[in-house]
Design a protein around this motif. Structure first.
Motif, PDB file in Angstrom:
ATOM      1  N   ILE A   9      17.715  56.833  61.036  1.00 38.14           N
ATOM      2  CA  ILE A   9      16.786  55.697  61.062  1.00 38.14           C
ATOM      3  C   ILE A   9      15.495  56.084  61.768  1.00 38.14           C
ATOM      4  O   ILE A   9      14.397  55.700  61.344  1.00 38.14           O
ATOM      5  CB  ILE A   9      17.462  54.492  61.763  1.00 38.14           C
ATOM      6  CG1 ILE A   9      18.551  53.930  60.847  1.00 38.14           C
ATOM      7  CG2 ILE A   9      16.437  53.419  62.128  1.00 38.14           C
ATOM      8  CD1 ILE A   9      19.423  52.882  61.475  1.00 38.14           C
ATOM      9  N   ASN A  10      15.626  56.889  62.819  1.00 45.22           N
ATOM     10  CA  ASN A  10      14.429  57.325  63.542  1.00 45.22           C
ATOM     11  C   ASN A  10      13.539  58.218  62.669  1.00 45.22           C
ATOM     12  O   ASN A  10      12.313  58.085  62.673  1.00 45.22           O
ATOM     13  CB  ASN A  10      14.836  58.087  64.800  1.00 45.22           C
ATOM     14  CG  ASN A  10      13.644  58.667  65.539  1.00 45.22           C
ATOM     15  OD1 ASN A  10      12.769  57.942  65.988  1.00 45.22           O
ATOM     16  ND2 ASN A  10      13.610  59.990  65.662  1.00 45.22           N
ATOM     17  N   SER A  11      14.145  59.100  61.907  1.00 41.57           N
ATOM     18  CA  SER A  11      13.360  60.058  61.114  1.00 41.57           C
ATOM     19  C   SER A  11      12.855  59.482  59.802  1.00 41.57           C
ATOM     20  O   SER A  11      11.815  59.911  59.290  1.00 41.57           O
ATOM     21  CB  SER A  11      14.194  61.312  60.830  1.00 41.57           C
ATOM     22  OG  SER A  11      15.341  60.983  60.062  1.00 41.57           O
ATOM     23  N   SER A  12      13.578  58.496  59.240  1.00 39.25           N
ATOM     24  CA  SER A  12      13.207  57.980  57.920  1.00 39.25           C
ATOM     25  C   SER A  12      12.431  56.667  57.961  1.00 39.25           C
ATOM     26  O   SER A  12      11.898  56.228  56.941  1.00 39.25           O
ATOM     27  CB  SER A  12      14.462  57.784  57.061  1.00 39.25           C
ATOM     28  OG  SER A  12      15.331  56.829  57.666  1.00 39.25           O
ATOM     29  N   GLY A  13      12.352  56.031  59.132  1.00 34.85           N
ATOM     30  CA  GLY A  13      11.664  54.746  59.218  1.00 34.85           C
ATOM     31  C   GLY A  13      10.150  54.891  59.178  1.00 34.85           C
ATOM     32  O   GLY A  13       9.596  55.990  59.315  1.00 34.85           O
TER      33      GLY A  13
ATOM     34  N   LEU B 109      15.579  58.461  72.940  1.00 42.69           N
ATOM     35  CA  LEU B 109      14.632  57.584  72.248  1.00 42.69           C
ATOM     36  C   LEU B 109      14.307  56.366  73.111  1.00 42.69           C
ATOM     37  O   LEU B 109      15.166  55.833  73.811  1.00 42.69           O
ATOM     38  CB  LEU B 109      15.228  57.119  70.909  1.00 42.69           C
ATOM     39  CG  LEU B 109      15.653  58.221  69.937  1.00 42.69           C
ATOM     40  CD1 LEU B 109      16.253  57.602  68.678  1.00 42.69           C
ATOM     41  CD2 LEU B 109      14.477  59.126  69.583  1.00 42.69           C
ATOM     42  N   GLU B 110      13.060  55.924  73.014  1.00 43.37           N
ATOM     43  CA  GLU B 110      12.630  54.756  73.766  1.00 43.37           C
ATOM     44  C   GLU B 110      12.719  53.504  72.903  1.00 43.37           C
ATOM     45  O   GLU B 110      12.564  53.559  71.679  1.00 43.37           O
ATOM     46  CB  GLU B 110      11.184  54.934  74.240  1.00 43.37           C
ATOM     47  CG  GLU B 110      10.999  56.098  75.213  1.00 43.37           C
ATOM     48  CD  GLU B 110       9.556  56.244  75.657  1.00 43.37           C
ATOM     49  OE1 GLU B 110       8.691  55.459  75.150  1.00 43.37           O
ATOM     50  OE2 GLU B 110       9.278  57.114  76.492  1.00 43.37           O
TER      51      GLU B 110
ATOM     52  N   GLY C  61      11.724  62.931  70.384  1.00 42.33           N
ATOM     53  CA  GLY C  61      12.582  63.349  71.496  1.00 42.33           C
ATOM     54  C   GLY C  61      14.071  63.170  71.275  1.00 42.33           C
ATOM     55  O   GLY C  61      14.845  63.211  72.231  1.00 42.33           O
ATOM     56  N   PHE C  62      14.499  62.998  70.004  1.00 38.18           N
ATOM     57  CA  PHE C  62      15.925  62.763  69.767  1.00 38.18           C
ATOM     58  C   PHE C  62      16.768  63.960  70.190  1.00 38.18           C
ATOM     59  O   PHE C  62      16.423  65.113  69.935  1.00 38.18           O
ATOM     60  CB  PHE C  62      16.206  62.466  68.294  1.00 38.18           C
ATOM     61  CG  PHE C  62      17.678  62.289  68.001  1.00 38.18           C
ATOM     62  CD1 PHE C  62      18.295  61.075  68.203  1.00 38.18           C
ATOM     63  CD2 PHE C  62      18.451  63.368  67.553  1.00 38.18           C
ATOM     64  CE1 PHE C  62      19.655  60.913  67.955  1.00 38.18           C
ATOM     65  CE2 PHE C  62      19.800  63.217  67.308  1.00 38.18           C
ATOM     66  CZ  PHE C  62      20.408  61.981  67.515  1.00 38.18           C
ATOM     67  N   SER C  63      17.908  63.673  70.828  1.00 40.03           N
ATOM     68  CA  SER C  63      18.895  64.704  71.173  1.00 40.03           C
ATOM     69  C   SER C  63      20.266  64.052  71.158  1.00 40.03           C
ATOM     70  O   SER C  63      20.392  62.838  71.319  1.00 40.03           O
ATOM     71  CB  SER C  63      18.603  65.286  72.564  1.00 40.03           C
ATOM     72  OG  SER C  63      18.668  64.278  73.557  1.00 40.03           O
TER      73      SER C  63
END
Length: 349
Positions: A271-275, A306-307, A324-326
């Motif tokens: 969701i973070n990468s595709s949004g 993630l914030e 910053g995803f990990s």
């Protein structure tokens, strides 16, 4: 009449042997907390002491009177299973005791080569104990290294018990008959191997499936396990959670639990990468997909690096395209799963 006398003589010899072991362990002050009479480390009783597992025992040294008859083993197992409901001790204390004493029961069964239908029921109970422990140990507090070791040993014995149970099913099968719980217990093997890099002992899934009958393959329990396996490996997190929440049995969800955090992390990453950067993802919607409380989800996103923020209406959102995803690091830390709350409520009714 003669047979009854022999049985009585065997039970008397067994009682004498148990008294000898109890006396020996009393002298060594080698009594588990649950075996101590009035908390005395050096005093027990016939109703509290249970035969310990012995690593060094061999058939050359053993005598018939050293082994407990099936009826005694069944009673002992039932007693141990009832201890799980004890409110007087922590789960770690209960697990340590039952873990050892059920191994002793299995040892006695193996040495006597007892493998009938009654033993199948006993092994199913022991497997349930290890599966439940697989879930509960992750919620225990304590040293992470120690808990990890206990969890590893429990998983090791679970795998061995399943292998023995499957052999018992095969040995006791007549024509095309199947046992009531066989499909569910067979499905646990698949769920233990959701991860293609799983370290669970045993043959590969492809080879294992080739030995199964069409009846087991087509059962609802195995169909569920195969679909969950597919959704996990292709990364379909929505179908994964929907299927687990709507179809999993208590035993199956206990096995699946360790993989949930992996699927959640994958979902958040996707969701973070595709949004769209200008359209933050509402945490309310994401919490429903991942089946976790919104407050826990915010903590989880932060653990992933993630914030989160608030929109104009004061609703929590996840801004996407963050770099910053990990993968979250939490050891045995578990974020609540709605299904588990329902399961635990049912268990307390």
């Amino acid at each position: 009449m003669i047979q009854n006398k022999l049985i009585l003589h065997l039970f008397l010899e067994l009682a004498h042997l148990c008294a000898q072991e109890r006396s020996h362990r009393e002298r060594l002050r080698d009594l588990a907390i649950l075996e101590r009479l009035d908390g005395n480390r050096g005093k027990s009783s016939s109703s509290l002491a249970v035969k310990k597992f012995c690593r060094t025992i061999s058939m050359k040294e053993i005598q018939a009177s050293d082994l407990r008859p099936l009826a005694v083993l069944e009673d002992t197992l039932n007693y141990l299973m009832k201890l799980l409901d004890s409110p007087d001790h922590s789960f770690l204390v209960l697990h340590d005791f039952i873990f050892d004493r059920t191994r002793s029961i299995r040892q006695d069964l193996s040495m006597q080569n007892i493998n009938d239908g009654q033993v199948i029921c006993m092994y199913e109970k022991i497997v349930k104990f290890h599966v439940t422990s697989h879930h509960k140990l992750r919620r225990c507090e304590g040293d992470i290294t120690t808990l990890s070791s206990i969890h590893h040993l429990n998983l090791e014995q679970l795998t061995k018990c399943l292998a023995s149970l499957y052999s018992l099913y095969d040995m006791n099968r007549t024509s095309d008959s199947f046992f009531d719980n066989e499909a569910e217990f067979r499905s646990l093997y698949v769920l233990l191997h959701l991860d293609s890099h799983s370290h669970s002992a045993g043959e590969s899934l492809s080879l294992w499936f080739s030995h199964l009958s069409s009846f087991i393959i087509s059962s609802k329990e195995m169909s569920f396990a195969r679909r969950v396996l597919r959704f996990y490996r292709i990364g379909n997190f929505w179908r994964f959670f929907h299927t687990v929440a709507s179809e999993a049995t208590n035993l199956q969800i206990c096995i699946i639990e360790p993989y949930i955090i992996e699927v959640r992390a994958h979902a958040v990453a996707c969701i973070n990468s595709s949004g769209y950067k200008l359209h933050p993802y509402p945490l309310t919607s994401l919490s429903k997909i991942l089946m976790m409380k919104e407050s826990d989800l915010e903590t989880f996103c932060n653990a992933c690096g993630l914030e989160t923020s608030e929109d104009d209406m004061g609703n929590k959102v996840l801004p996407t395209k963050q770099t910053g995803f990990s993968h979250p690091k939490g050891g045995f830390q578990c974020y609540s799963f709605v299904w588990f709350e329902l399961l635990e409520k049912d268990a307390n009714v």
